[in-house]
Design an enzyme around this catalytic site. Structure first.
Site, short mmCIF file in Angstrom:
data_model
loop_
_atom_site.label_atom_id
_atom_site.label_comp_id
_atom_site.label_asym_id
_atom_site.label_seq_id
_atom_site.Cartn_x
_atom_site.Cartn_y
_atom_site.Cartn_z
N LEU A 231 106.26 4.33 -26.20
CA LEU A 231 107.45 5.17 -26.05
C LEU A 231 107.57 6.18 -27.19
O LEU A 231 106.96 6.00 -28.25
CB LEU A 231 108.68 4.26 -26.00
CG LEU A 231 108.68 3.31 -24.78
CD1 LEU A 231 109.58 2.11 -25.01
CD2 LEU A 231 109.11 4.08 -23.54
N PRO A 232 108.40 7.23 -26.99
CA PRO A 232 108.42 8.30 -28.00
C PRO A 232 108.88 7.85 -29.39
O PRO A 232 108.25 8.20 -30.38
CB PRO A 232 109.40 9.32 -27.41
CG PRO A 232 109.43 9.06 -25.94
CD PRO A 232 109.18 7.59 -25.79
N THR B 268 104.69 4.77 -32.17
CA THR B 268 104.80 4.94 -33.63
C THR B 268 106.28 4.96 -33.98
O THR B 268 107.00 5.89 -33.59
CB THR B 268 104.14 6.25 -34.09
OG1 THR B 268 102.79 6.27 -33.64
CG2 THR B 268 104.18 6.37 -35.60
N LYS C 60 99.94 2.86 -40.05
CA LYS C 60 99.96 4.09 -39.25
C LYS C 60 100.66 5.24 -39.99
O LYS C 60 100.15 6.35 -40.04
CB LYS C 60 100.67 3.79 -37.92
CG LYS C 60 100.99 4.99 -37.06
CD LYS C 60 99.76 5.60 -36.43
CE LYS C 60 100.11 6.88 -35.67
NZ LYS C 60 98.94 7.58 -35.18
P1 NAD Z 1 105.00 11.10 -24.21
O1 NAD Z 1 106.30 11.77 -24.46
O2 NAD Z 1 103.92 11.83 -23.49
O3 NAD Z 1 105.24 9.71 -23.42
C1 NAD Z 1 106.34 8.88 -23.63
C2 NAD Z 1 106.82 8.43 -22.26
O4 NAD Z 1 107.89 7.50 -22.44
C3 NAD Z 1 107.37 9.57 -21.40
O5 NAD Z 1 106.65 9.61 -20.18
C4 NAD Z 1 108.83 9.21 -21.20
O6 NAD Z 1 109.32 9.56 -19.90
C5 NAD Z 1 108.79 7.70 -21.37
N1 NAD Z 1 110.08 7.11 -21.70
C6 NAD Z 1 111.01 7.51 -22.62
N2 NAD Z 1 112.06 6.66 -22.63
C7 NAD Z 1 111.80 5.71 -21.71
C8 NAD Z 1 112.49 4.56 -21.25
N3 NAD Z 1 113.68 4.22 -21.74
N4 NAD Z 1 111.91 3.82 -20.29
C9 NAD Z 1 110.71 4.15 -19.77
N5 NAD Z 1 110.00 5.23 -20.15
C10 NAD Z 1 110.54 5.99 -21.12
O7 NAD Z 1 104.50 10.62 -25.66
P2 NAD Z 1 103.00 10.16 -26.05
O8 NAD Z 1 102.23 11.33 -26.55
O9 NAD Z 1 102.47 9.31 -24.96
O10 NAD Z 1 103.33 9.25 -27.34
C11 NAD Z 1 103.85 7.94 -27.22
C12 NAD Z 1 103.86 7.30 -28.59
O11 NAD Z 1 102.53 7.28 -29.12
C13 NAD Z 1 104.73 8.04 -29.63
O12 NAD Z 1 105.41 7.10 -30.41
C14 NAD Z 1 103.71 8.84 -30.44
O13 NAD Z 1 104.14 9.09 -31.77
C15 NAD Z 1 102.51 7.89 -30.41
N6 NAD Z 1 101.20 8.55 -30.58
C16 NAD Z 1 100.90 9.68 -29.87
C17 NAD Z 1 99.64 10.28 -30.05
C18 NAD Z 1 99.26 11.54 -29.28
O14 NAD Z 1 98.23 12.14 -29.58
N7 NAD Z 1 100.04 11.95 -28.27
C19 NAD Z 1 98.71 9.72 -30.93
C20 NAD Z 1 99.03 8.55 -31.61
C21 NAD Z 1 100.29 7.97 -31.42
#
Ligand code: NAD
Length: 296
Positions: free
Chosen positions: A64-65, A95, A170
């Protein structure tokens, strides 16, 4: 094993896909229709709520975000800890700050549910290829139980210590990454302004003591690395707003233990400025634009 996967965005969607490819039974939930549709096309079972996904599950994975979403999914009105059976396992790969996962773990443990933090490195490319690094915070027994499942989504599964230790690893890694990218951007921009060819400069840095991931894999100057976001208009990379979030977590955690993070605080301001100028979704290597003349 029945797995509930909650948060099927850029990272979670690809990770869940790898679990499905490995033949696991995955029930998923996301707020986004598009995310749900991709998950269904990959063969996942779509659910109506986090509880709906979790009620039959032996394991919950969340991606999740930010911390507020993670708290809502575990502890909120429709929270999964209400419906999970004793003995189930939870993995949070988002994260977030180390304290939030420790707080959630305290509630989970009171219900005899095991939980670990397992944030990742490797971005969407690693998520797609199943080559992520997982930084796991868990007791030994929980680590041994989650490792086989994480191995379907990653190639390095590192046990960092007890719950919260994965998040510490991290945020420290990304503190270094945010600073090193700014350092490479500053050096590349200065060199080019002084008259050296960017390819020649990158070649020297990458065989000298300035070499780092930001210089030799993801150089911020276009066309040094053809696969880097800089060579495709800074699209489809690690968004500046996510780097800003991670630096905020590091600076906040440092404040709690009264530890200086001088350079981290400075680059946090640079990434903040980029977000304010409408570049929040560009790859964080676009920080080099802070060092280049504005286009007319
Ligand atoms: P993203 O925004 O693409 O995906 C997050 C998803 O969570 C979204 O689809 C959103 O609709 C969903 N969501 C939000 N609240 C929700 C809820 N209450 N119930 C169900 N779904 C819900 O983000 P991402 O890029 O997939 O990143 C996710 C996590 O991974 C973050 O914490 C980010 O910091 C970490 N991360 C991302 C990357 C990257 O390159 N994108 C790399 C390492 C770590």
């Amino acid at each position: 094993m029945n797995i509930a996967f909650i948060g099927l965005g850029n990272m979670g969607g690809r990770m869940a896909h790898n679990l499905l490819k490995a033949g696991l039974n995955v029930h998923g939930y996301d707020l986004s229709e598009v995310a749900i549709q991709h998950f269904a096309e990959a063969g996942g079972v779509v659910c109506d709520s986090p509880q709906d996904a979790a009620k039959q599950a032996d394991m919950v994975i969340t991606m999740l975000p930010a911390a507020k979403h993670v708290k809502e999914v575990y502890l909120g009105e429709n929270g999964v800890l209400e419906v999970l059976k004793a003995g189930s396992l939870c993995i949070d790969s988002s994260t977030i700050d180390p304290q939030t996962i420790k707080d959630i773990a305290a509630v989970a443990h009171s219900k005899n549910i095991k939980i670990c933090d397992a944030p990742v490195s490797g971005g969407t490319i690693g998520a797609q290829a199943g080559t992520l690094t997982f930084m796991v915070g868990a007791d030994d027994q929980t680590f041994n139980e989650v490792k086989p499942v994480l191995s379907h989504m990653g190639k390095n599964i590192v046990h960092c210590g007890d719950v919260g230790a994965g998040q510490i690893a991290k945020i420290c890694n990304n503190l270094i990454l945010g600073i090193s990218m700014a350092a490479v951007a500053e050096g590349m921009a200065l060199g080019v302004k002084l008259g050296i060819d960017p390819q020649a400069l990158a070649g020297v840095i990458n065989t000298s003591s300035g070499r780092c991931w930001s210089s030799d894999v993801c150089n911020p100057w276009p066309h040094i690395n053809e696969n880097a976001p800089a060579s495709r208009g800074y699209q489809d990379g690690f968004a500046t707003q996510l780097m800003l979030k991670d630096l905020g977590l590091a600076v906040e955690a440092a404040g709690q233990v009264k530890q200086p993070v001088v350079l981290g605080g400075m680059v946090q301001q640079l990434y903040q400025q980029m977000c304010m100028r409408g570049n929040a979704n560009l790859d964080f290597s676009s920080i080099i634009q802070q060092y280049l003349p504005q286009e007319a």
